[in-house]
Design an enzyme around this catalytic site. Structure first.
Site, PDB file in Angstrom:
ATOM      1  N   GLY A  18       0.789  -1.220   0.000  1.00 41.60           N
ATOM      2  CA  GLY A  18       0.000   0.000   0.000  1.00 41.60           C
ATOM      3  C   GLY A  18       0.819   1.268   0.000  1.00 41.60           C
ATOM      4  O   GLY A  18       1.828   1.391  -0.706  1.00 41.60           O
ATOM      5  N   ARG A  39       4.997  -5.879  10.128  1.00 40.77           N
ATOM      6  CA  ARG A  39       4.750  -7.163  10.791  1.00 40.77           C
ATOM      7  C   ARG A  39       4.904  -8.307   9.801  1.00 40.77           C
ATOM      8  O   ARG A  39       5.280  -9.414  10.176  1.00 40.77           O
ATOM      9  CB  ARG A  39       3.345  -7.196  11.404  1.00 40.77           C
ATOM     10  CG  ARG A  39       3.161  -6.274  12.593  1.00 40.77           C
ATOM     11  CD  ARG A  39       1.806  -6.495  13.242  1.00 40.77           C
ATOM     12  NE  ARG A  39       0.710  -6.331  12.294  1.00 40.77           N
ATOM     13  CZ  ARG A  39      -0.573  -6.523  12.602  1.00 40.77           C
ATOM     14  NH1 ARG A  39      -0.908  -6.893  13.829  1.00 40.77           N
ATOM     15  NH2 ARG A  39      -1.521  -6.335  11.700  1.00 40.77           N
ATOM     16  N   ASP A  59       6.270  -4.727  14.867  1.00 42.53           N
ATOM     17  CA  ASP A  59       4.897  -4.481  15.286  1.00 42.53           C
ATOM     18  C   ASP A  59       4.916  -3.136  15.995  1.00 42.53           C
ATOM     19  O   ASP A  59       5.493  -3.009  17.079  1.00 42.53           O
ATOM     20  CB  ASP A  59       4.436  -5.597  16.222  1.00 42.53           C
ATOM     21  CG  ASP A  59       3.014  -5.394  16.737  1.00 42.53           C
ATOM     22  OD1 ASP A  59       2.489  -4.265  16.634  1.00 42.53           O
ATOM     23  OD2 ASP A  59       2.435  -6.355  17.275  1.00 42.53           O
ATOM     24  N   ASN A  86       3.705   5.272   9.018  1.00 41.97           N
ATOM     25  CA  ASN A  86       2.642   4.990   8.053  1.00 41.97           C
ATOM     26  C   ASN A  86       1.707   3.864   8.481  1.00 41.97           C
ATOM     27  O   ASN A  86       0.554   3.826   8.057  1.00 41.97           O
ATOM     28  CB  ASN A  86       3.280   4.632   6.697  1.00 41.97           C
ATOM     29  CG  ASN A  86       2.302   4.008   5.746  1.00 41.97           C
ATOM     30  OD1 ASN A  86       1.496   4.684   5.106  1.00 41.97           O
ATOM     31  ND2 ASN A  86       2.345   2.680   5.637  1.00 41.97           N
ATOM     32  N   TYR A 157     -11.118   4.998  14.108  1.00 41.17           N
ATOM     33  CA  TYR A 157     -10.132   5.474  13.143  1.00 41.17           C
ATOM     34  C   TYR A 157     -10.008   6.993  13.187  1.00 41.17           C
ATOM     35  O   TYR A 157      -8.897   7.539  13.221  1.00 41.17           O
ATOM     36  CB  TYR A 157     -10.544   5.006  11.752  1.00 41.17           C
ATOM     37  CG  TYR A 157      -9.592   5.359  10.638  1.00 41.17           C
ATOM     38  CD1 TYR A 157      -8.436   4.633  10.438  1.00 41.17           C
ATOM     39  CD2 TYR A 157      -9.879   6.408   9.756  1.00 41.17           C
ATOM     40  CE1 TYR A 157      -7.569   4.933   9.387  1.00 41.17           C
ATOM     41  CE2 TYR A 157      -9.025   6.715   8.712  1.00 41.17           C
ATOM     42  CZ  TYR A 157      -7.868   5.966   8.537  1.00 41.17           C
ATOM     43  OH  TYR A 157      -7.018   6.276   7.491  1.00 41.17           O
ATOM     44  N   ILE A 192      -7.401   6.435  -1.361  1.00 39.38           N
ATOM     45  CA  ILE A 192      -6.292   5.984  -2.183  1.00 39.38           C
ATOM     46  C   ILE A 192      -6.485   4.494  -2.475  1.00 39.38           C
ATOM     47  O   ILE A 192      -6.823   3.718  -1.571  1.00 39.38           O
ATOM     48  CB  ILE A 192      -4.937   6.184  -1.471  1.00 39.38           C
ATOM     49  CG1 ILE A 192      -4.766   7.644  -1.012  1.00 39.38           C
ATOM     50  CG2 ILE A 192      -3.794   5.772  -2.381  1.00 39.38           C
ATOM     51  CD1 ILE A 192      -4.668   8.657  -2.123  1.00 39.38           C
ATOM     52  N   PRO A 195      -4.499  -1.948  -0.991  1.00 40.19           N
ATOM     53  CA  PRO A 195      -5.159  -3.193  -0.573  1.00 40.19           C
ATOM     54  C   PRO A 195      -6.168  -2.992   0.543  1.00 40.19           C
ATOM     55  O   PRO A 195      -7.229  -3.631   0.546  1.00 40.19           O
ATOM     56  CB  PRO A 195      -3.977  -4.061  -0.124  1.00 40.19           C
ATOM     57  CG  PRO A 195      -2.839  -3.601  -0.977  1.00 40.19           C
ATOM     58  CD  PRO A 195      -3.037  -2.114  -1.092  1.00 40.19           C
TER      59      PRO A 195
END
Length: 259
Positions: A18, A39, A59, A86, A157, A192, A195
């Protein structure tokens, strides 16, 4: 103009796919030595091998792993010039639907992950211009236009991305007040084609849609490279006078909401 981050050392979280993968590719293409962290360490190594960088398992919710990664970066590279926080996730739930566990998961990945990155990255980034020249080091945190607007179905979020926006300003002022030569800015991407966006759009398993070059329609999704170009600019010495900002990368979504 080639070589806009030539000789700089960069670390990108969530770099296996991504937006993070696009950031790694862009920074490497412009001369940076990139450490790809994720990860999904096997996929991170694939990205790193393709761009001539390094890869490390990380992680972002694990403080001890952050300490280990930054110690390894210091040992291998002698410091850090660019940090791109990110890594992220999103679960579509309203305030009534969202479980406590899912809310905390968002905070752990986005907020704590960004906090740990900055906390343990800053010691490697401070005063780099004194020995390496240039416009100083750059931290780039990934917020979202969702934190600038109202979306009822992603409460965790939006809360997490809103915290990143505020934290970015505090970190920017702390570094400036202490003369560290570190800038800290946040990008706020809109939709955007990644995935993650594909999967939450009900297209899991399908190929990613091709985003055409040239001007985009108002409702079009952007390409990961659209964000990567903004990352490149903020990482470069060209952005030495930009600090403590939140910059939408969203094809006008925030200027003209239409969700």
């Amino acid at each position: 103009m080639a070589g806009r981050v030539e000789g700089k050392v960069a670390l990108v979280t969530g770099g296996a796919m991504g937006l993070g993968k696009a950031d790694c590719e862009m920074l490497a293409a412009q001369g940076a030595r990139v450490i790809v962290t994720d990860r999904e360490v096997e996929q991170a190594h694939k990205v790193a091998d393709a761009i001539g960088g390094d890869a490390m398992a990380l992680d972002v919710t694990d403080e001890a792993q952050w300490q280990h990664v930054m110690a390894a970066v210091q040992e291998r590279h002698g410091g850090l010039d660019i940090l791109v926080n990110n890594a992220g996730n999103v679960i579509f739930e309203s305030v009534e639907e969202c479980s406590t566990a899912n809310f905390r998961l968002h905070l752990d990945i986005h907020v704590m992950g960004t906090f740990f990155g900055c906390k343990y990255g800053i010691p490697l980034m401070k005063n780099r211009a004194e020995t390496h020249g240039g416009g100083g080091s750059s931290i780039i945190n990934m917020a979202s236009t969702a934190s600038l607007m109202g979306y009822g179905n992603i409460v965790a979020y939006t809360a997490a991305k809103g915290a990143i926006r505020s934290m970015t300003k505090s970190i920017a002022m702390h570094c400036q007040d202490n003369g560290y030569g570190i800038r800290c800015n946040a990008l706020a991407p809109g939709g955007i084609e990644t995935p993650m966006v594909r999967d939450i759009s009900g297209r899991a398993g399908q190929d990613l849609m091709a985003v055409p070059d040239g001007p985009l329609d108002a409702n079009a999704l952007g390409s990961p490279k659209d964000v990567a170009y903004a990352v490149l600019f903020l990482a470069s010495d060209e952005a030495r006078f930009l600090n403590g900002l939140e910059i939408p990368v969203d094809n006008g979504l925030y200027a003209r909401p239409h969700h």
